[in-house]
Design a protein around this motif. Structure first.
Motif, PDB file in Angstrom:
ATOM      1  N   LEU A   1     117.529  47.557 119.698  1.00 25.78           N
ATOM      2  CA  LEU A   1     118.935  47.803 119.444  1.00 25.78           C
ATOM      3  C   LEU A   1     119.095  48.557 118.125  1.00 25.78           C
ATOM      4  CD1 LEU A   1     118.723  45.400 121.470  1.00 25.78           C
ATOM      5  CD2 LEU A   1     120.729  44.425 120.385  1.00 25.78           C
ATOM      6  N   PRO A   2     119.153  49.890 118.158  1.00 29.32           N
ATOM      7  CA  PRO A   2     119.286  50.655 116.913  1.00 29.32           C
ATOM      8  C   PRO A   2     120.674  50.504 116.307  1.00 29.32           C
ATOM      9  CG  PRO A   2     118.523  52.035 118.752  1.00 29.32           C
ATOM     10  CD  PRO A   2     119.036  50.764 119.327  1.00 29.32           C
ATOM     11  N   ALA A   3     120.725  50.488 114.981  1.00 30.78           N
ATOM     12  CA  ALA A   3     122.002  50.427 114.270  1.00 30.78           C
ATOM     13  C   ALA A   3     121.848  51.109 112.925  1.00 30.78           C
ATOM     14  CB  ALA A   3     122.438  48.982 114.067  1.00 30.78           C
ATOM     15  N   ARG A   4     122.878  51.814 112.518  1.00 28.29           N
ATOM     16  CA  ARG A   4     122.925  52.354 111.161  1.00 28.29           C
ATOM     17  C   ARG A   4     123.461  51.273 110.225  1.00 28.29           C
ATOM     18  NH1 ARG A   4     126.500  57.490 112.664  1.00 28.29           N
ATOM     19  NH2 ARG A   4     127.568  55.753 113.687  1.00 28.29           N
ATOM     20  N   PRO A   5     123.223  51.412 108.915  1.00 27.59           N
ATOM     21  CA  PRO A   5     123.691  50.385 107.973  1.00 27.59           C
ATOM     22  C   PRO A   5     125.178  50.534 107.656  1.00 27.59           C
ATOM     23  CG  PRO A   5     122.506  52.088 106.774  1.00 27.59           C
ATOM     24  CD  PRO A   5     122.365  52.420 108.240  1.00 27.59           C
ATOM     25  N   THR A   6     126.009  50.382 108.686  1.00 32.22           N
ATOM     26  CA  THR A   6     127.462  50.410 108.515  1.00 32.22           C
ATOM     27  C   THR A   6     128.057  49.193 109.212  1.00 32.22           C
ATOM     28  OG1 THR A   6     127.994  51.604 110.568  1.00 32.22           O
ATOM     29  CG2 THR A   6     127.365  52.948 108.652  1.00 32.22           C
TER      30      THR A   6
ATOM     31  N   LEU B   1     116.984  48.927 112.289  1.00 37.14           N
ATOM     32  CA  LEU B   1     117.912  49.487 111.307  1.00 37.14           C
ATOM     33  C   LEU B   1     117.483  50.920 111.024  1.00 37.14           C
ATOM     34  CD1 LEU B   1     120.420  48.758 109.781  1.00 37.14           C
ATOM     35  CD2 LEU B   1     119.013  47.881 107.921  1.00 37.14           C
ATOM     36  N   ASN B   2     118.355  51.860 111.347  1.00 39.39           N
ATOM     37  CA  ASN B   2     118.010  53.283 111.379  1.00 39.39           C
ATOM     38  C   ASN B   2     118.935  54.073 110.451  1.00 39.39           C
ATOM     39  OD1 ASN B   2     116.587  55.535 112.341  1.00 39.39           O
ATOM     40  ND2 ASN B   2     118.080  55.925 113.943  1.00 39.39           N
ATOM     41  N   GLN B   3     118.439  55.239 110.019  1.00 45.92           N
ATOM     42  CA  GLN B   3     119.217  56.176 109.214  1.00 45.92           C
ATOM     43  C   GLN B   3     119.673  55.551 107.894  1.00 45.92           C
ATOM     44  OE1 GLN B   3     122.264  58.154 111.539  1.00 45.92           O
ATOM     45  NE2 GLN B   3     120.927  58.294 113.328  1.00 45.92           N
ATOM     46  N   CYS B   4     118.779  54.794 107.283  1.00 48.48           N
ATOM     47  CA  CYS B   4     119.063  54.222 105.966  1.00 48.48           C
ATOM     48  C   CYS B   4     118.879  55.293 104.884  1.00 48.48           C
ATOM     49  CB  CYS B   4     118.126  53.049 105.686  1.00 48.48           C
ATOM     50  SG  CYS B   4     118.286  51.690 106.861  1.00 48.48           S
TER      51      CYS B   4
ATOM     52  N   ARG C   1     117.659  52.837  96.473  1.00 54.32           N
ATOM     53  CA  ARG C   1     117.717  51.495  97.060  1.00 54.32           C
ATOM     54  C   ARG C   1     119.175  51.186  97.405  1.00 54.32           C
ATOM     55  NH1 ARG C   1     113.971  47.672  97.251  1.00 54.32           N
ATOM     56  NH2 ARG C   1     114.583  45.501  97.523  1.00 54.32           N
ATOM     57  N   SER C   2     119.458  51.042  98.668  1.00 53.44           N
ATOM     58  CA  SER C   2     120.834  50.932  99.134  1.00 53.44           C
ATOM     59  C   SER C   2     121.228  49.473  99.352  1.00 53.44           C
ATOM     60  CB  SER C   2     120.996  51.712 100.445  1.00 53.44           C
ATOM     61  OG  SER C   2     122.217  51.407 101.059  1.00 53.44           O
ATOM     62  N   SER C   3     122.282  49.042  98.656  1.00 58.48           N
ATOM     63  CA  SER C   3     122.786  47.684  98.892  1.00 58.48           C
ATOM     64  C   SER C   3     123.375  47.580 100.301  1.00 58.48           C
ATOM     65  CB  SER C   3     123.837  47.328  97.844  1.00 58.48           C
ATOM     66  OG  SER C   3     124.929  48.226  97.897  1.00 58.48           O
ATOM     67  N   ARG C   4     123.914  48.703 100.810  1.00 56.29           N
ATOM     68  CA  ARG C   4     124.480  48.704 102.160  1.00 56.29           C
ATOM     69  C   ARG C   4     123.398  48.424 103.193  1.00 56.29           C
ATOM     70  NH1 ARG C   4     125.886  53.194 105.151  1.00 56.29           N
ATOM     71  NH2 ARG C   4     125.664  54.526 103.330  1.00 56.29           N
ATOM     72  N   ALA C   5     122.218  49.055 103.033  1.00 60.17           N
ATOM     73  CA  ALA C   5     121.117  48.809 103.962  1.00 60.17           C
ATOM     74  C   ALA C   5     120.631  47.370 103.855  1.00 60.17           C
ATOM     75  CB  ALA C   5     119.977  49.779 103.689  1.00 60.17           C
ATOM     76  N   SER C   6     120.556  46.849 102.636  1.00 60.05           N
ATOM     77  CA  SER C   6     120.103  45.462 102.446  1.00 60.05           C
ATOM     78  C   SER C   6     121.081  44.481 103.071  1.00 60.05           C
ATOM     79  CB  SER C   6     119.941  45.165 100.951  1.00 60.05           C
ATOM     80  OG  SER C   6     118.963  46.001 100.380  1.00 60.05           O
ATOM     81  N   GLU C   7     122.381  44.754 102.914  1.00 58.61           N
ATOM     82  CA  GLU C   7     123.389  43.875 103.495  1.00 58.61           C
ATOM     83  C   GLU C   7     123.334  43.914 105.027  1.00 58.61           C
ATOM     84  OE1 GLU C   7     126.991  45.243 101.794  1.00 58.61           O
ATOM     85  OE2 GLU C   7     126.508  44.513  99.770  1.00 58.61           O
ATOM     86  N   ALA C   8     123.172  45.124 105.579  1.00 52.59           N
ATOM     87  CA  ALA C   8     123.071  45.240 107.037  1.00 52.59           C
ATOM     88  C   ALA C   8     121.831  44.519 107.550  1.00 52.59           C
ATOM     89  CB  ALA C   8     123.029  46.715 107.442  1.00 52.59           C
ATOM     90  N   ALA C   9     120.715  44.660 106.827  1.00 53.35           N
ATOM     91  CA  ALA C   9     119.488  43.966 107.224  1.00 53.35           C
ATOM     92  C   ALA C   9     119.697  42.459 107.221  1.00 53.35           C
ATOM     93  CB  ALA C   9     118.345  44.349 106.293  1.00 53.35           C
ATOM     94  N   GLY C  10     120.395  41.967 106.217  1.00 50.68           N
ATOM     95  CA  GLY C  10     120.674  40.536 106.158  1.00 50.68           C
ATOM     96  C   GLY C  10     121.553  40.072 107.304  1.00 50.68           C
ATOM     97  N   ASP C  11     122.592  40.856 107.600  1.00 53.20           N
ATOM     98  CA  ASP C  11     123.496  40.497 108.697  1.00 53.20           C
ATOM     99  C   ASP C  11     122.752  40.454 110.030  1.00 53.20           C
ATOM    100  OD1 ASP C  11     125.624  40.318 106.960  1.00 53.20           O
ATOM    101  OD2 ASP C  11     126.383  42.336 107.392  1.00 53.20           O
ATOM    102  N   LEU C  12     121.925  41.481 110.289  1.00 53.77           N
ATOM    103  CA  LEU C  12     121.203  41.539 111.558  1.00 53.77           C
ATOM    104  C   LEU C  12     120.141  40.446 111.645  1.00 53.77           C
ATOM    105  CD1 LEU C  12     120.840  45.414 111.883  1.00 53.77           C
ATOM    106  CD2 LEU C  12     122.404  43.926 113.145  1.00 53.77           C
TER     107      LEU C  12
END
Length: 231
Positions: free
Chosen positions: A112-117, A142-145, A150-161
């Motif tokens: 299940l691909p997802a961007r960090p949004t 998690l794709n297109q990070c 170092r992106s807090s948005r990517a880290s937050e998305a990783a945590g949520d997923l």
């Protein structure tokens, strides 16, 4: 033969680009791969047409898979295994449908691909619920990070997923090699063999192969954090 399905209810997450490059990486690692394009847009099939003129290093068979054939999906997959294919990769349409559900039920692993949004995470969570109900093994990709900081948005998305289920490794960065490769009819491991995008896809394939070689009895439900804690 193992089967992988790329699923998403939201466009733009890089599903077809990932399916193409992952199929090539698997072929480069010794798998005999067929990629089946269920999306009416036919993006993967057009990539295959460009591939014919690209002098590609790895053999990947690509076929459109019309909805009329879905009723015979199990027999078709059995036939593909019988002629020597070891991996089938499904590129599905970006919507929940009866066709997607049939493919989900026939897949060993749903990606299940997802961007960090927030929009992507929410849409992917809805897809995960469908996979969960089908009792299939699944992982978020998690794709297109962002690749330059170092992106807090990517880290937050990783945590949520990760709180929902399993997050595949590694997270993939937004790199131009992915787009250039698919435009050339290649996988990123063929287009820029030593590049960071190629390294990420090869690492993702190694992770996927380990999941496929693991317990065939596990499902999305088994990978939810609550189930793991209770095990």
């Amino acid at each position: 033969m193992h089967t992988i399905a790329f699923l998403t209810q939201k466009g733009g997450a890089g599903k077809t680009t990932l399916a193409a490059s992952l199929a090539v990486a698997a072929a480069g690692a010794g798998e005999k791969v067929i990629a089946l394009d269920l999306d009416s847009q036919g993006s993967l099939a057009r990539w295959a047409e460009r591939r014919k003129a690209a002098n590609a290093a790895n053999a990947v068979v690509v076929e459109p898979f019309e909805a009329e054939r879905l009723s015979r999906l199990a027999a078709i997959l059995e036939g593909l295994a019988g002629v020597g294919f070891t991996l089938a990769v499904f590129d599905t349409a970006g919507a929940d449908s009866a066709a997607v559900r049939l493919v989900t039920e026939s897949s060993d692993l749903c990606l299940l691909p997802a961007r960090p949004t927030r929009l992507d995470v929410d849409a992917t969570a809805a897809t995960f619920r469908a996979v969960f109900l089908a009792k299939r093994k699944a992982a978020f990709v998690l794709n297109q990070c962002p690749s330059t900081y170092r992106s807090s948005r990517a880290s937050e998305a990783a945590g949520d997923l990760s709180r929902l289920g399993v997050l595949a490794e590694p997270m993939l960065s937004a790199r131009i090699d992915f787009q250039d490769a698919i435009a050339a009819g290649l996988g990123v491991t063929e287009y820029a063999r030593g590049g960071k995008a190629a390294q990420e896809v090869e690492a993702l394939w190694r992770w996927i192969r380990a999941q496929l070689e693991g317990s065939k009895g596990q499902t999305a439900a088994d990978h939810r954090p609550g189930r793991q804690a209770a095990a």
